[in-house]
Design a protein around this motif. Structure first.
Motif, short mmCIF file in Angstrom:
data_model
loop_
_atom_site.label_atom_id
_atom_site.label_comp_id
_atom_site.label_asym_id
_atom_site.label_seq_id
_atom_site.Cartn_x
_atom_site.Cartn_y
_atom_site.Cartn_z
N ARG A 1 1.07 -1.32 0.06
CA ARG A 1 -0.06 -0.19 -0.14
C ARG A 1 1.17 1.04 0.09
NH1 ARG A 1 -4.39 1.49 4.94
NH2 ARG A 1 -5.21 2.88 4.04
N ASP B 1 -4.86 -1.23 -5.70
CA ASP B 1 -5.56 -1.61 -4.44
C ASP B 1 -5.22 -2.91 -4.51
OD1 ASP B 1 -7.81 -1.76 -6.50
OD2 ASP B 1 -9.00 -0.04 -5.40
N TRP B 2 -5.95 -3.19 -5.83
CA TRP B 2 -5.88 -4.70 -6.29
C TRP B 2 -4.86 -5.42 -5.31
CZ3 TRP B 2 -2.20 -8.11 -8.67
CH2 TRP B 2 -1.62 -6.91 -9.32
N LEU C 1 -5.03 -5.78 -2.19
CA LEU C 1 -5.50 -7.17 -1.20
C LEU C 1 -5.47 -8.05 -0.85
CD1 LEU C 1 -8.13 -7.78 -0.18
CD2 LEU C 1 -9.11 -7.82 -2.56
N TYR D 1 -9.19 -2.49 4.31
CA TYR D 1 -9.35 -3.34 4.17
C TYR D 1 -10.34 -3.89 3.24
CZ TYR D 1 -4.28 -3.03 3.76
OH TYR D 1 -2.80 -2.60 3.78
N LEU E 1 -11.78 -2.88 0.50
CA LEU E 1 -11.83 -3.69 -0.87
C LEU E 1 -11.82 -4.57 -1.03
CD1 LEU E 1 -7.61 -2.68 -0.48
CD2 LEU E 1 -9.39 -1.17 -1.94
N LYS F 1 -14.76 -4.54 -2.48
CA LYS F 1 -14.48 -4.27 -3.89
C LYS F 1 -14.93 -5.69 -4.49
CE LYS F 1 -12.27 -1.52 -6.97
NZ LYS F 1 -11.17 -0.35 -7.30
#
Length: 338
Positions: free
Chosen positions: A158, A165-166, A169, A324, A327, A330
């Protein structure tokens, strides 16, 4: 998908050259403006006034502010399996057992059994909390609960890749397959859950850690499985290759079958992040296809954070949890079948 990351600061470039599995290491530090252009499925890396080859499968490009520590949490070099430490004997015994029992037939049976995903139904975060009581016996670098490693990896990514963001995660969930150690999932022995992974159904490359113990594997002298290609064909693609059974393959199955929207590179990282004979030593490349080679570039980036973020530094779980959770929402359904 197309995104760009740019910034000023130090660029760390590390390369590894292997001859008969022996590493030669070089490090170049330079200050420059850095632009990384990423386009799926093609990946292009550009650095001002510095050309960095992107096709070498053993090459590792280190970006951003994350600094690679010189030693692990025990004061030894990372992945030093012969170092005299309090964990060395435990780790070697683990690999002895692992190399004896991981066979082609065993892997097929486990994939068929656990591929049904009928063990539990829970969220990603619930699975993370289940791992809090487990320590990986195959890891010579860390003896902390797994949730510490997951958060260390994700937070390091991060910091350097705030827009990906993928990838963050993926760092958080890459080891969730270790839930196989839990009683609800059969409480599998550690040799069937953790450790470096390798193909079964073909010859065991000498770059595998503690290779000597493969001689006790019942398939070691099999006339088919002991050949370079074994049951596979040149360039068949890693998706068609059976890997030693463990948390990598299991979490890959969970993510794929629960229809995650993570990109293919994330699934590749999850499935092969423990495949050190390939991404560290360059073994088994003859089984790769073009898609594998593209995804390997992301795996090399990820590996830095997976391996070198292991430390005694604790992450404030409650502080980072909301981020998190967003994420997870998502990219995954609220509840997954495991």
């Amino acid at each position: 998908m197309h995104s760009q990351i740019s910034g000023k600061g130090q660029l760390f470039f590390v390369g590894f050259l292997y001859i008969s599995c022996s590493p030669f290491f070089f490090l170049v530090l330079t200050s420059s403006k850095m632009t990384i252009a990423i386009e799926q499925p093609q990946i292009e890396v550009e650095v001002e006034n510095k050309q960095i080859p992107s096709d070498d499968p053993t090459e590792l490009v280190l970006d951003g502010g994350f600094t690679v520590p010189e030693t692990n949490s025990f004061g030894h070099s990372f992945r030093e399996y012969d170092a005299e430490s309090e964990r060395q004997k435990t780790v070697e015994e683990f690999y002895r057992t692992n190399h004896i029992h991981q066979t082609y037939k065993f892997v097929k049976r486990m994939r068929e059994d656990y591929g049904k995903l009928d063990r539990a139904e829970m969220s990603i975060w619930e699975c993370i909390e289940l791992l809090n009581e487990f320590i990986d016996e195959s890891d010579p670098d860390l003896d902390e609960p797994q949730i510490e490693h997951l958060l260390q990896t994700a937070e390091a990514i991060r910091k350097d890749y705030p827009d990906e963001d993928w990838l963050q995660l993926t760092g958080l969930i890459h080891d969730l397959g270790k839930v196989l150690l839990h009683p609800s999932f059969g409480q599998l022995p550690q040799w069937a859950v953790v450790g470096d992974t390798f193909p079964v159904g073909c010859a065991f490359d000498e770059c595998n850690v503690h290779h000597k113990y493969f001689k006790e594997n019942p398939e070691y002298s099999n006339p088919i499985y002991s050949t370079k290609l074994g049951v596979y064909s040149e360039g068949c693609g890693l998706d068609n290759v059976l890997m030693s059974w463990g948390h990598d393959d299991y979490m890959y199955l969970v993510a794929k079958e629960n229809k995650t929207t993570l990109p293919s590179a994330a699934l590749f990282i999850i499935r092969y992040h423990s495949f050190y004979p390939l991404h560290r030593h360059g073994a088994y490349q003859h089984l790769m296809n073009d898609e594998d080679k593209e995804n390997m570039k992301w795996l090399h980036i990820f590996n830095k954070y997976d391996l070198y973020s292991k430390s005694k530094v604790r992450i404030d779980v409650e502080k980072v949890k909301p981020y998190y959770l967003s994420l997870i929402e998502k990219y995954f359904p609220a509840k997954l079948k495991w």
